[in-house]
Write a protein that holds these residues in place. Structure first.
Motif, mmCIF file in Angstrom:
data_model
loop_
_atom_site.group_PDB
_atom_site.id
_atom_site.type_symbol
_atom_site.label_atom_id
_atom_site.label_comp_id
_atom_site.label_asym_id
_atom_site.label_seq_id
_atom_site.Cartn_x
_atom_site.Cartn_y
_atom_site.Cartn_z
ATOM 1 N N GLY A 153 -13.947 -19.184 15.480
ATOM 2 C CA GLY A 153 -12.562 -20.219 15.293
ATOM 3 C C GLY A 153 -11.534 -19.703 14.875
ATOM 4 O O GLY A 153 -10.518 -20.277 14.528
ATOM 5 N N ALA A 154 -11.816 -18.388 13.825
ATOM 6 C CA ALA A 154 -10.984 -18.106 13.451
ATOM 7 C C ALA A 154 -9.743 -17.074 13.816
ATOM 8 O O ALA A 154 -8.155 -17.282 14.557
ATOM 9 C CB ALA A 154 -11.266 -16.800 12.355
ATOM 10 N N ASN A 155 -10.496 -16.452 14.866
ATOM 11 C CA ASN A 155 -9.665 -16.355 16.337
ATOM 12 C C ASN A 155 -9.080 -16.653 17.060
ATOM 13 O O ASN A 155 -7.468 -16.770 17.505
ATOM 14 C CB ASN A 155 -10.314 -15.494 17.017
ATOM 15 C CG ASN A 155 -9.737 -14.651 18.279
ATOM 16 O OD1 ASN A 155 -8.576 -13.870 18.394
ATOM 17 N ND2 ASN A 155 -10.453 -14.757 19.744
ATOM 18 N N VAL A 156 -9.863 -17.855 17.422
ATOM 19 C CA VAL A 156 -8.651 -19.538 18.097
ATOM 20 C C VAL A 156 -7.623 -19.787 16.589
ATOM 21 O O VAL A 156 -6.493 -19.984 17.770
ATOM 22 C CB VAL A 156 -9.951 -20.541 18.321
ATOM 23 C CG1 VAL A 156 -9.272 -21.885 18.706
ATOM 24 C CG2 VAL A 156 -11.316 -20.188 19.603
ATOM 25 N N VAL A 157 -8.111 -19.941 15.954
ATOM 26 C CA VAL A 157 -6.629 -20.694 14.798
ATOM 27 C C VAL A 157 -5.149 -19.117 14.771
ATOM 28 O O VAL A 157 -4.059 -20.059 14.929
ATOM 29 C CB VAL A 157 -7.170 -21.202 13.861
ATOM 30 C CG1 VAL A 157 -6.160 -20.917 13.095
ATOM 31 C CG2 VAL A 157 -8.346 -21.893 13.727
ATOM 32 N N PHE A 158 -5.748 -18.211 14.665
ATOM 33 C CA PHE A 158 -5.059 -17.122 14.845
ATOM 34 C C PHE A 158 -4.010 -17.366 16.119
ATOM 35 O O PHE A 158 -3.018 -16.492 16.080
ATOM 36 C CB PHE A 158 -6.244 -15.629 14.591
ATOM 37 C CG PHE A 158 -4.483 -14.415 14.487
ATOM 38 C CD1 PHE A 158 -4.695 -13.988 13.770
ATOM 39 C CD2 PHE A 158 -5.107 -13.912 15.712
ATOM 40 C CE1 PHE A 158 -3.680 -13.081 13.570
ATOM 41 C CE2 PHE A 158 -4.184 -12.577 15.669
ATOM 42 C CZ PHE A 158 -3.409 -12.375 14.370
ATOM 43 N N ARG A 159 -4.906 -17.195 17.484
ATOM 44 C CA ARG A 159 -4.093 -16.664 18.089
ATOM 45 C C ARG A 159 -3.604 -18.092 19.047
ATOM 46 O O ARG A 159 -1.763 -18.637 19.384
ATOM 47 C CB ARG A 159 -5.215 -16.306 19.711
ATOM 48 C CG ARG A 159 -5.799 -15.478 19.286
ATOM 49 C CD ARG A 159 -6.879 -14.771 20.549
ATOM 50 N NE ARG A 159 -6.079 -14.560 21.983
ATOM 51 C CZ ARG A 159 -5.572 -13.345 22.440
ATOM 52 N NH1 ARG A 159 -6.325 -12.277 21.415
ATOM 53 N NH2 ARG A 159 -5.075 -13.050 23.042
ATOM 54 N N ARG A 160 -4.005 -18.889 18.719
ATOM 55 C CA ARG A 160 -3.308 -20.819 18.796
ATOM 56 C C ARG A 160 -2.050 -20.701 18.276
ATOM 57 O O ARG A 160 -1.076 -22.214 18.274
ATOM 58 C CB ARG A 160 -3.900 -21.574 19.408
ATOM 59 C CG ARG A 160 -4.741 -21.107 20.404
ATOM 60 C CD ARG A 160 -5.979 -22.013 20.926
ATOM 61 N NE ARG A 160 -6.595 -22.525 21.853
ATOM 62 C CZ ARG A 160 -7.390 -22.500 22.553
ATOM 63 N NH1 ARG A 160 -8.013 -23.861 22.673
ATOM 64 N NH2 ARG A 160 -8.164 -22.680 23.486
ATOM 65 N N ILE A 161 -2.454 -20.667 16.622
ATOM 66 C CA ILE A 161 -1.629 -21.223 15.904
ATOM 67 C C ILE A 161 -0.465 -20.717 14.751
ATOM 68 O O ILE A 161 0.912 -20.721 15.175
ATOM 69 C CB ILE A 161 -2.258 -22.020 14.502
ATOM 70 C CG1 ILE A 161 -2.934 -23.389 15.377
ATOM 71 C CG2 ILE A 161 -0.829 -22.886 13.617
ATOM 72 C CD1 ILE A 161 -3.702 -24.029 14.509
ATOM 73 N N LEU A 162 -1.431 -19.449 14.254
ATOM 74 C CA LEU A 162 -0.752 -18.810 13.306
ATOM 75 C C LEU A 162 -0.073 -17.784 14.492
ATOM 76 O O LEU A 162 1.381 -17.122 14.110
ATOM 77 C CB LEU A 162 -1.765 -17.647 12.202
ATOM 78 C CG LEU A 162 -2.581 -18.665 11.407
ATOM 79 C CD1 LEU A 162 -3.610 -17.300 10.818
ATOM 80 C CD2 LEU A 162 -1.741 -19.907 10.839
ATOM 81 N N VAL A 163 -0.279 -16.633 15.201
ATOM 82 C CA VAL A 163 0.638 -15.831 16.019
ATOM 83 C C VAL A 163 1.850 -16.800 16.246
ATOM 84 O O VAL A 163 2.968 -16.453 15.660
ATOM 85 C CB VAL A 163 0.268 -15.665 16.927
ATOM 86 C CG1 VAL A 163 0.520 -14.750 17.911
ATOM 87 C CG2 VAL A 163 -1.622 -14.486 16.606
ATOM 88 N N PRO A 164 1.812 -17.823 16.977
ATOM 89 C CA PRO A 164 3.038 -18.334 17.255
ATOM 90 C C PRO A 164 4.009 -19.058 16.481
ATOM 91 O O PRO A 164 5.282 -18.720 16.549
ATOM 92 C CB PRO A 164 2.432 -19.325 18.543
ATOM 93 C CG PRO A 164 1.051 -19.665 18.810
ATOM 94 C CD PRO A 164 0.579 -18.470 17.528
ATOM 95 N N LEU A 165 3.562 -19.117 14.976
ATOM 96 C CA LEU A 165 4.307 -19.772 13.856
ATOM 97 C C LEU A 165 5.020 -18.145 13.482
ATOM 98 O O LEU A 165 5.979 -18.293 12.772
ATOM 99 C CB LEU A 165 3.613 -20.626 12.866
ATOM 100 C CG LEU A 165 2.804 -22.204 13.057
ATOM 101 C CD1 LEU A 165 1.860 -22.858 12.203
ATOM 102 C CD2 LEU A 165 4.061 -22.792 13.413
ATOM 103 N N SER A 166 4.469 -17.072 13.642
ATOM 104 C CA SER A 166 5.164 -16.437 12.899
ATOM 105 C C SER A 166 5.391 -15.580 13.911
ATOM 106 O O SER A 166 6.432 -14.410 13.374
ATOM 107 C CB SER A 166 3.571 -15.290 11.708
ATOM 108 O OG SER A 166 3.109 -15.238 13.726
ATOM 109 N N GLY A 167 6.096 -15.856 14.702
ATOM 110 C CA GLY A 167 6.477 -15.245 15.929
ATOM 111 C C GLY A 167 6.566 -13.723 16.700
ATOM 112 O O GLY A 167 7.375 -12.791 17.011
#
Length: 333
Positions: free
Chosen positions: A276-290
């Motif tokens: 789950g952490a990898n999914v959230v990281f790739r789909r949410i945190l990475v796009p939000l952080s540019g």
């Protein structure tokens, strides 16, 4: 956490922007592992000067739960995202050091708000202490998190962390058996029978005790660095989940299923079966952080590393040249 007043929103927005800008430079400055005492002395002197000369109205905003969130969560999360997407594992270990110390401190000192509520003078200067302690751990000149790891964690805590990790993995195996055997409803029934404060405690314990132990073991096991990246990804996600829980419970914490949702989300983040952490990281945190483009470049770097392991050395140059042609859509005869 107390609700943020409307007149402070602009201050925190500017602070978050400054935190992101600071994060861009933090990873580029060489870290000292806390070995230079002069930097620590300068930091203490600067901290005292700020407490003496900074206007009181600004101190009330900076040295508050919101100010601690900016310096202790927003900035480290952003820098952790950048570190994960940077080739190499050294910076991953650096920020995993930070989360081992800061994560434990932040999540297991929630009682400070209760002390301040019942005893206004009991935790009067806690947020000043937490703010500067977090800065001390983050700044590359003081590098307090690495210093703490070298002097305390590796020497004294690691043996106990290994025991906790082994013990917790036994319970995780039991949990997965419960899921596969459809007995999870029984565990949920027991969890729901606890008072609200105990349910909150279990969520925090689930999200910190095993991950802290596993992170310490990952730091002291120097293999391919995958464990460091995995747990750094987890902490970046869980810290924001905890922040959301801490704020939303002021409004919907009384709803009976609120902490159950938080517990499920926590388990989803760290169980390898869900990733789950990898999914959230790739789909949410990475796009939000540019950082989306950097994520793609990092994926290409991982592909190269995997190819280097599988292809005999004598074929490396030729294969990589042809692979470069594939990536640039050039057909090479």
């Amino acid at each position: 956490m107390k609700e943020i007043d409307g007149d402070k929103i602009l201050t925190y927005t500017v602070s978050i922007a400054l935190a992101v800008v600071t994060g861009v430079f933090v990873n580029k400055i060489p870290r000292t592992r806390g070995k230079n005492p002069i930097f620590h002395a300068i930091f203490v002197a600067a901290s005292i000067a700020i407490l003496i000369f900074l206007p009181e109205e600004i101190q009330e905003t900076v040295f508050s739960p919101g100010g601690v969130v900016v310096v202790g969560t927003i900035l480290p999360v952003y820098v952790s995202i950048v570190a994960i997407l940077t080739p190499g594992e050294a910076d991953d270990s650096t920020w995993l050091n930070f989360w081992v110390v800061s994560g434990t401190l932040s999540y297991l000192t929630e009682f400070i708000d209760d002390i301040k509520h019942h005893m206004p003078n009991g935790g009067e200067h806690w947020y000043e202490f937490e703010f500067f302690l977090t800065l001390w751990m983050i700044l590359p000149f003081t590098d307090g998190s690495t210093l703490f790891y070298d002097k305390i964690t590796e020497r004294f805590i690691r043996p106990y962390a290994l025991k906790v990790k082994t013990y917790a993995e036994g319970w995780i195996g039991f949990l997965m058996l419960a899921v596969n055997s459809s007995y999870l409803w029984f565990a949920w029934f027991i969890f729901m029978s606890f008072p609200e404060e105990q349910r909150r405690f279990f969520v925090i314990a689930m999200g910190t005790v095993y991950p802290v132990a596993a992170s310490i073991i990952a730091l002291t096991t120097k293999e391919d660095g995958k464990d460091d990246s995995f747990w750094l990804t987890y902490w970046a996600c869980f810290s924001l989940l905890f922040l959301a829980m801490d704020y939303l419970e002021n409004f919907i914490g009384h709803i009976r299923g609120f902490y159950s949702i938080c517990m499920v989300a926590t388990i989803y983040l760290f169980l390898p079966a869900f990733d789950g952490a990898n999914v959230v990281f790739r789909r949410i945190l990475v796009p939000l952080s540019g950082q989306y483009e950097n994520m793609l470049l990092h994926d290409a770097y991982l592909v190269r590393k995997d190819m280097e392991k599988k292809i005999p050395n004598k074929y490396h140059e030729r294969v990589f040249q042809r692979a470069a042609g594939v990536f640039t859509n050039q057909k090479k005869e």
